[in-house]
Design an enzyme around this catalytic site. Structure first.
Site, mmCIF file in Angstrom:
data_model
loop_
_atom_site.group_PDB
_atom_site.id
_atom_site.type_symbol
_atom_site.label_atom_id
_atom_site.label_comp_id
_atom_site.label_asym_id
_atom_site.label_seq_id
_atom_site.Cartn_x
_atom_site.Cartn_y
_atom_site.Cartn_z
ATOM 1 C CB ALA A 1 -1.048 -0.004 1.154
ATOM 2 N N GLY B 1 -1.560 6.103 -1.864
ATOM 3 C CA GLY B 1 -2.360 6.860 -2.671
ATOM 4 C C GLY B 1 -3.557 5.878 -2.907
ATOM 5 N NE ARG C 1 7.562 1.345 -0.126
ATOM 6 C CZ ARG C 1 7.050 1.885 -1.138
ATOM 7 N NH1 ARG C 1 7.954 3.326 -1.304
ATOM 8 N NH2 ARG C 1 5.967 1.811 -1.918
ATOM 9 C CB CYS D 1 4.412 1.693 -12.435
ATOM 10 S SG CYS D 1 5.563 1.174 -11.182
#
Length: 490
Positions: free
Chosen positions: A120, A124, A148, A241
């Site tokens: 996660a 975002g 993070r 991505c």
């Protein structure tokens, strides 16, 4: 211009054919930038999110253009700096890469759903999910890397989320605890980052074919764990991505072969995206796509205004009845006489500060971690033994003979929900002084604030326009600043 690895370029030449030159030229253009309005803060008006964006333009001076594939998403100009603005600190919007916003649009979370965001950070997609849940249901936002995970927790707080739990666990530990628990899951898997080369030149420098292969193996393992946590009939969105076929269609194909109970779901309404490429996963039969990989999605920077992204919507066959909530066991559950005694200062705070004190004081799902008081999501299961960074909605600290409200509580409230509020002009000097931690005079919001706060005692909700920023406390002719020291502007 970004220096692209030659092996990467050669592979993309082979894959894209006559589109390659346009693809390569896209790296010479400036990347687009976007933000997503937060439905927990910026309520959607009758005219839709475009109307809300126009209102935000009027008070910030920014200029927005609609992102076509997400309801709340907008491009902003390169010269705008929305990250250094009071509305950002108030959680009115989340700065997010435009392509990444498509993931939650495809997931389509609804109020009342139980949702897992498995990878996660920085938050975002989790905060996008939370805005769609609207405070109803349960969101588990997990991140395996501790640093993070802390950033994820901070963003959950900033966006005013009240029904989320943040954990710091590997997927296999969660899978043992949450078998067939979630209605919907996002797996935004760690990847080689090829789609982010224009945004992150360091990622281009670290790229290698060996790293791509390692990522594909890891992604399949994460999907395996996520599959166990999804209910029959549930929906899972897998995203990366990267352009690498091994990590995209290849990973989805390997997963589907091992899990016949899953199938790619065809989603209508996203015709602007490129279809997945079955042949990139080794399916060579002309005109045949037995695994429906052409129903997955690709975003290429030479075709759309966004960075590279891949998404597949996976549906688990079957139906399952909604599970009953499990009794929370983490922390000290408050009940009976002990609850009354421990919460008396909190109840007093609610009565003195909130216009509808029963909104919090009448709830039952309170839990105490040391002196820290939390309100648990109604569907929160047993979390004992897990690394939990944020076990729900942090209300504040129970100190001796007083309750001190948290910053998270301030960010989740609206001006109309409190007895005393101070609305500062988002373009004025006082709001910047507040964000720097300075003491403010009672009249810093004009004559209206002076009339409302003069002679008052107690907590004041400080707002940037209509959006809550944090707490202050009346102290004679001034307001004592309670904006968190770690968040203060320099």
């Amino acid at each position: 211009m970004v220096q692209l690895p030659e092996a990467f370029c050669e592979r993309m030449r082979q894959l894209l054919g006559d589109q390659y030159e346009a693809f390569a030229a896209s790296y010479e253009r400036e990347r687009v930038q976007g933000l997503r309005l937060n439905g927990l803060k910026a309520e959607r008006p009758a005219g839709g999110w475009e109307e809300a964006a126009r209102g935000l333009e009027a008070v910030t001076g920014f200029s927005f253009k609609k992102i076509p594939w997400v309801q709340e998403g907008f491009y902003y100009r390169e010269g705008d700096r929305p990250g250094k603005h009071p509305c950002h600190e108030a959680g009115v919007y989340y700065i997010q890469e435009p392509s990444a916003m498509a993931v939650v649009e495809l997931l389509d979370p609804m109020p009342g759903d139980r949702v897992l965001d498995l990878c996660a950070a920085p938050g975002g997609k989790s905060t996008h999910i939370a805005s769609r849940l609207g405070g109803e249901g349960f969101l588990l936002a997990n991140e395996i890397h501790p640093a993070r995970a802390k950033i994820l927790s901070q963003n959950v707080e900033r966006m005013g989320v009240t029904n989320a739990v943040v954990t710091n666990e590997p997927p296999e530990r969660l899978a043992r605890r949450f078998r067939e628990f979630f209605d919907k899951i996002v797996v935004d898997a760690p990847c080689s980052g090829e789609g982010m080369f224009r945004k992150d030149e360091q990622a281009a420098g670290e790229w290698s074919t060996e790293h791509v292969a390692m990522c594909a193996e890891r992604q399949l393992g994460i999907l395996e764990q996520a599959a166990d946590m999804l209910k029959p009939g549930g929906r899972m969105v897998y995203s990366t991505c990267t352009f690498a076929p091994e990590e995209d269609e290849g990973t989805v194909l390997a997963f589907l072969k091992a899990h016949p109970e899953f199938a790619v779901e065809r989603v209508n309404g996203f015709s602007g995206f490129e279809p997945g490429r079955p042949e990139w996963a080794g399916i060579r039969e002309p005109g045949m796509d037995p695994w429906n990989l052409s129903a997955t999605f690709r975003i290429f920077p030479h075709l759309l205004e966004g960075e590279g992204h891949y998404m597949a919507v996976l549906r688990k066959e079957g139906e399952a009845p909604r599970l009953q909530s499990q009794t929370p066991k983490a922390g000290k559950r408050l009940s009976g006489k002990k609850r009354v005694e421990l919460l008396k200062d909190f109840e007093r705070f609610c009565g003195e500060t909130l216009r509808q004190p029963e909104w919090l004081a009448g709830r039952e799902e309170f839990v105490l971690f040391g002196e820290q008081l939390y309100l648990l999501p109604s569907d929160m299961p047993d979390m004992a033994g897990l690394k939990v960074l944020r076990p729900g909605f942090h209300l504040g600290t129970l100190k001796k003979n007083r309750f001190e409200p948290s910053h998270a509580l301030a960010l989740a409230l609206k001006p109309g929900q409190v007895v005393r509020s101070l609305r500062l002009d988002v373009r004025g000097v006082p709001v910047v002084r507040y964000l720097k931690g300075e003491t403010l005079p009672l009249d810093c919001g004009g004559e209206e604030s002076l009339r409302e706060l003069s002679g008052q005692k107690g907590w004041v909700l400080v707002c940037a326009g209509n959006y809550s920023l944090g707490w202050a406390k009346c102290a004679g002719a001034n307001l004592k600043n309670h904006y968190p020291k770690g968040l203060r502007w320099m």
